[in-house]
Design a protein around this motif. Structure first.
Motif, PDB file in Angstrom:
ATOM      1  N   ALA A  18      40.617  45.409  36.131  1.00  0.00           N
ATOM      2  CA  ALA A  18      41.440  45.135  34.948  1.00  0.00           C
ATOM      3  C   ALA A  18      42.662  46.028  34.867  1.00  0.00           C
ATOM      4  CB  ALA A  18      40.593  45.306  33.686  1.00  0.00           C
ATOM      5  N   HIS A  19      42.544  47.259  35.312  1.00  0.00           N
ATOM      6  CA  HIS A  19      43.652  48.203  35.119  1.00  0.00           C
ATOM      7  C   HIS A  19      44.651  48.202  36.274  1.00  0.00           C
ATOM      8  CE1 HIS A  19      41.484  50.850  37.933  1.00  0.00           C
ATOM      9  NE2 HIS A  19      42.619  51.502  38.057  1.00  0.00           N
ATOM     10  N   ALA A  20      44.291  47.593  37.431  1.00  0.00           N
ATOM     11  CA  ALA A  20      45.163  47.688  38.604  1.00  0.00           C
ATOM     12  C   ALA A  20      45.417  46.350  39.288  1.00  0.00           C
ATOM     13  CB  ALA A  20      44.571  48.679  39.615  1.00  0.00           C
ATOM     14  N   LYS A  21      45.011  45.264  38.662  1.00  0.00           N
ATOM     15  CA  LYS A  21      45.249  43.946  39.263  1.00  0.00           C
ATOM     16  C   LYS A  21      45.591  42.915  38.183  1.00  0.00           C
ATOM     17  CE  LYS A  21      45.232  40.546  42.274  1.00  0.00           C
ATOM     18  NZ  LYS A  21      46.235  40.412  43.342  1.00  0.00           N
ATOM     19  N   ALA A  22      44.591  42.510  37.432  1.00  0.00           N
ATOM     20  CA  ALA A  22      44.806  41.512  36.371  1.00  0.00           C
ATOM     21  C   ALA A  22      43.706  41.649  35.329  1.00  0.00           C
ATOM     22  CB  ALA A  22      44.805  40.101  36.960  1.00  0.00           C
ATOM     23  N   HIS A  23      44.108  41.864  34.090  1.00  0.00           N
ATOM     24  CA  HIS A  23      43.112  41.937  33.019  1.00  0.00           C
ATOM     25  C   HIS A  23      42.486  40.552  32.860  1.00  0.00           C
ATOM     26  CE1 HIS A  23      41.134  42.775  29.265  1.00  0.00           C
ATOM     27  NE2 HIS A  23      41.547  44.037  29.311  1.00  0.00           N
ATOM     28  N   PRO A  24      41.159  40.441  32.829  1.00  0.00           N
ATOM     29  CA  PRO A  24      40.512  39.123  32.796  1.00  0.00           C
ATOM     30  C   PRO A  24      40.601  38.397  31.464  1.00  0.00           C
ATOM     31  CG  PRO A  24      38.860  40.836  32.616  1.00  0.00           C
ATOM     32  CD  PRO A  24      40.164  41.534  32.890  1.00  0.00           C
ATOM     33  N   ARG A 283      34.992  48.317  26.064  1.00  0.00           N
ATOM     34  CA  ARG A 283      34.744  49.312  27.114  1.00  0.00           C
ATOM     35  C   ARG A 283      35.580  49.077  28.365  1.00  0.00           C
ATOM     36  NH1 ARG A 283      28.661  47.888  29.119  1.00  0.00           N
ATOM     37  NH2 ARG A 283      29.082  49.732  30.376  1.00  0.00           N
ATOM     38  N   LEU A 284      36.079  47.846  28.560  1.00  0.00           N
ATOM     39  CA  LEU A 284      36.869  47.542  29.740  1.00  0.00           C
ATOM     40  C   LEU A 284      38.194  48.301  29.749  1.00  0.00           C
ATOM     41  CD1 LEU A 284      36.888  45.788  32.303  1.00  0.00           C
ATOM     42  CD2 LEU A 284      38.013  44.000  30.976  1.00  0.00           C
ATOM     43  N   HIS A 285      38.709  48.613  28.561  1.00  0.00           N
ATOM     44  CA  HIS A 285      40.019  49.265  28.499  1.00  0.00           C
ATOM     45  C   HIS A 285      40.094  50.340  27.420  1.00  0.00           C
ATOM     46  CE1 HIS A 285      40.197  45.367  26.188  1.00  0.00           C
ATOM     47  NE2 HIS A 285      40.278  46.276  25.249  1.00  0.00           N
ATOM     48  N   ASN A 286      38.977  50.757  26.851  1.00  0.00           N
ATOM     49  CA  ASN A 286      38.987  51.709  25.739  1.00  0.00           C
ATOM     50  C   ASN A 286      39.680  53.020  26.103  1.00  0.00           C
ATOM     51  OD1 ASN A 286      38.164  52.710  23.076  1.00  0.00           O
ATOM     52  ND2 ASN A 286      36.778  54.033  24.226  1.00  0.00           N
TER      53      ASN A 286
END
Length: 339
Positions: A18-24, A283-286
């Motif tokens: 999510a942080h280095a390619k594409a956020h789902p 939690r994916l980007h907190n």
């Protein structure tokens, strides 16, 4: 792959990061909307890729479970999918999606692979990606908007990175948090192709023809050799000048042409949507949203839950500094929390 034959398969092939390619989130939202709009079709999102770690896998799974009408199948995971599985995924798919939102994404070889497999591609209008697609002919480009700050000064993220307070992974992750994709338009394209199989085939054929004429190895290797010669000539002509930029240029100078539109905060009032503001804390980007918002993250979520509109002036009262406010607004747009 044990996929039902009557399914409409939407393939994402690439790193699950999510942080280095594409956020789902944009893919999950678009596929969910497609499934709701096509009740007679078995819409399946097929993810094919690898996670960095167990935590990321669990965070992806948690986000997928919280997305309504999302039928998700996955190849790979903590161990990357086998080449045979990737080939089968490309053969099984009806359409390919890759909504990259990260400044480290310069090319995107999986897009080329999908085109060579005669698939219509729906990708973000972003950096090297935009060179792959003739919009409406070989696929569709999804507009992107991102916040760049000033061309003449470093912003909060730039400063944190240059001082060594955050590493490269965090820097690109923070930048991706302020990059937005139009997931509603992505859903429209997916729905159109779901209901128009002949058009889907036509675009796929065009994509393969375009791949062969622009991106097959015979073409690319010649372009690389020509580029080497061109650069060699340019180096011999290069003249050093006294008028040089700082060795630490701001993000706007470096990445000014990556996206479709630049987010410029002109309004002082934004309508708050029905999206649950708790997504900020997912939690994916907190860890990223906490850096952008700072210690006022819970105050912001409470404010969004209680108000129909967000006023820029209120962000200061909540405890969000002026320098962070454009980043916060951009992030809220990414999550669809404000219109």
């Amino acid at each position: 792959l044990k996929l039902p034959k009557d399914s409409y398969i939407i393939l994402y092939l690439g790193r699950l990061c999510a942080h280095a390619k594409a956020h789902p989130l944009s893919i999950y939202q678009a596929v969910s909307k497609t499934a709701m709009s096509c009740p007679g079709k078995n819409v399946i999102l097929l993810e094919c890729g690898v996670f960095n770690n167990k935590y990321s896998e669990e965070a992806y799974n948690d986000l997928a479970r919280s997305t309504k009408n999302l039928n998700l199948k996955r190849l790979g995971g903590l161990i990357n999918a086998k080449e045979e599985e990737k080939e089968l995924a490309l053969m099984a798919a009806d359409v390919f999606v890759s909504p990259s939102d990260n400044i480290q994404e310069t090319y995107g070889i999986t897009v080329v692979e999908a085109m060579s497999a005669e698939l219509p591609v729906i990708i973000s209008d972003w950096n090297g990606y935009k060179d792959f697609v003739l919009d409406g002919e070989t696929g569709y480009l999804i507009p992107t908007s991102y916040y760049l700050g000033s061309e003449n000064s470093l912003d909060f993220i730039d400063i944190q990175y240059q001082l060594g307070l955050i590493n490269h992974d965090y820097m690109i992750g923070l930048r991706s948090m302020t990059t937005c994709l139009d997931y509603n338009l992505m859903a429209e394209r997916l729905i159109f192709l779901a209901n128009n199989s002949q058009k889907r085939i036509e675009i796929g054929v065009n994509a393969k023809r375009y791949w062969r004429s622009r991106f097959s190895w015979d073409i690319v290797q010649k372009q690389l050799r020509d580029l080497w010669l061109e650069l060699c000539i340019e180096r011999t002509k290069a003249v050093s000048t006294k008028d040089q930029r700082s060795s630490v240029p701001p993000i706007k100078y470096l990445f000014d042409n990556y996206g479709t539109n630049e987010i410029k905060i002109k309004n002082s009032k934004f309508e708050v949507s029905s999206v649950n503001p708790d997504i900020i804390r997912h939690r994916l980007h907190n860890s990223l949203s906490s850096i952008i918002i700072g210690t006022s993250i819970d105050n912001l979520i409470e404010y969004l839950n209680q108000n129909q509109f967000l006023y820029i002036t209120d962000l200061s009262y909540i405890g969000i500094s002026i320098e962070r406010q454009p980043l916060v607004i951009s992030m809220l747009k990414k999550f669809g929390i404000i219109e």
